[in-house]
Design a protein around this motif. Sequence first.
Motif, mmCIF file in Angstrom:
data_model
loop_
_atom_site.group_PDB
_atom_site.id
_atom_site.type_symbol
_atom_site.label_atom_id
_atom_site.label_comp_id
_atom_site.label_asym_id
_atom_site.label_seq_id
_atom_site.Cartn_x
_atom_site.Cartn_y
_atom_site.Cartn_z
ATOM 1 N N THR A 1 12.989 14.941 -22.478
ATOM 2 C CA THR A 1 11.966 15.409 -21.186
ATOM 3 C C THR A 1 12.190 14.724 -20.163
ATOM 4 O O THR A 1 13.412 14.001 -20.071
ATOM 5 C CB THR A 1 10.735 15.096 -21.873
ATOM 6 N N ARG A 2 11.427 14.410 -19.087
ATOM 7 C CA ARG A 2 11.755 14.022 -17.894
ATOM 8 C C ARG A 2 11.583 12.576 -17.974
ATOM 9 O O ARG A 2 12.399 11.726 -17.086
ATOM 10 C CB ARG A 2 10.365 14.439 -17.090
ATOM 11 N N GLU B 1 1.126 3.111 -15.234
ATOM 12 C CA GLU B 1 1.902 3.828 -14.445
ATOM 13 C C GLU B 1 3.272 3.457 -14.931
ATOM 14 O O GLU B 1 3.635 2.453 -15.552
ATOM 15 C CB GLU B 1 1.848 3.140 -13.117
ATOM 16 N N PHE B 2 4.060 4.502 -14.706
ATOM 17 C CA PHE B 2 5.779 4.567 -15.214
ATOM 18 C C PHE B 2 6.284 3.356 -14.165
ATOM 19 O O PHE B 2 6.182 3.339 -13.249
ATOM 20 C CB PHE B 2 6.314 5.822 -14.810
ATOM 21 N N PHE C 1 6.196 1.246 -19.010
ATOM 22 C CA PHE C 1 5.104 1.408 -18.380
ATOM 23 C C PHE C 1 4.351 0.121 -18.149
ATOM 24 O O PHE C 1 4.434 -0.907 -18.581
ATOM 25 C CB PHE C 1 4.168 2.549 -18.872
ATOM 26 N N ASP D 1 5.688 12.162 -22.170
ATOM 27 C CA ASP D 1 6.945 12.508 -22.630
ATOM 28 C C ASP D 1 7.424 11.396 -23.709
ATOM 29 O O ASP D 1 8.345 11.265 -24.341
ATOM 30 C CB ASP D 1 8.021 12.037 -21.341
ATOM 31 N N GLN E 1 15.509 6.760 -14.462
ATOM 32 C CA GLN E 1 14.362 6.966 -13.837
ATOM 33 C C GLN E 1 13.914 5.461 -13.471
ATOM 34 O O GLN E 1 14.003 4.552 -14.019
ATOM 35 C CB GLN E 1 13.275 7.423 -14.558
ATOM 36 N N ASP F 1 9.162 10.263 -17.159
ATOM 37 C CA ASP F 1 8.538 9.678 -16.218
ATOM 38 C C ASP F 1 6.892 9.676 -16.580
ATOM 39 O O ASP F 1 6.128 9.188 -15.477
ATOM 40 C CB ASP F 1 8.904 9.791 -14.795
ATOM 41 N N ARG F 2 6.574 10.254 -17.546
ATOM 42 C CA ARG F 2 5.080 10.560 -17.890
ATOM 43 C C ARG F 2 4.672 9.819 -19.130
ATOM 44 O O ARG F 2 5.609 10.014 -19.904
ATOM 45 C CB ARG F 2 4.954 11.992 -17.861
ATOM 46 N N GLU F 3 3.563 9.547 -19.372
ATOM 47 C CA GLU F 3 3.284 9.169 -20.647
ATOM 48 C C GLU F 3 3.367 10.137 -21.629
ATOM 49 O O GLU F 3 3.631 9.704 -22.899
ATOM 50 C CB GLU F 3 1.632 8.832 -20.431
#
Length: 125
Positions: free
Chosen positions: A104-105, A46-47, A37, A111, A60, A107-109
């Motif tokens: 998990t996905r 941001e990712f 990030f 995760d 990702q 692309d999110r903090e």
Amino acid sequence: QVPLVQSRGGLVQSGDSLTLSCTTSSRSFKTWNMGWFRQAPGKDREFVNAINRDVGVPVQTADFVKGRFVVDRDNDKKTVYLRMNSLKPEDTAVYYCAAGVRQTRMDREGDYDYWGQGTQVTVSS
């Protein structure tokens, strides 16, 4: 808390390349998804991109770094790399690596469970 230790960043010129690394002493490294990030001044974190725990396939990548930034990992060295090419002034930010223990996905903090200390990268025009 499992420490993630990031390499130093630096000041580079537009168009230059720079590689960041993030390493741990944990034997669980190979079971973690790893992400990168960044946070520019005055902006939210941001990712950037991520690589999964299996085989090490990047799964990702943010659109603004596609074709320029590559993530890879060396499970033997317990290290993940962010290889940045064609750097632009807008890439100036503090870059963070992160480790996720859950599937998990990526692309999110949220995760991620563990975070590196952050590394300043400054790109001059």
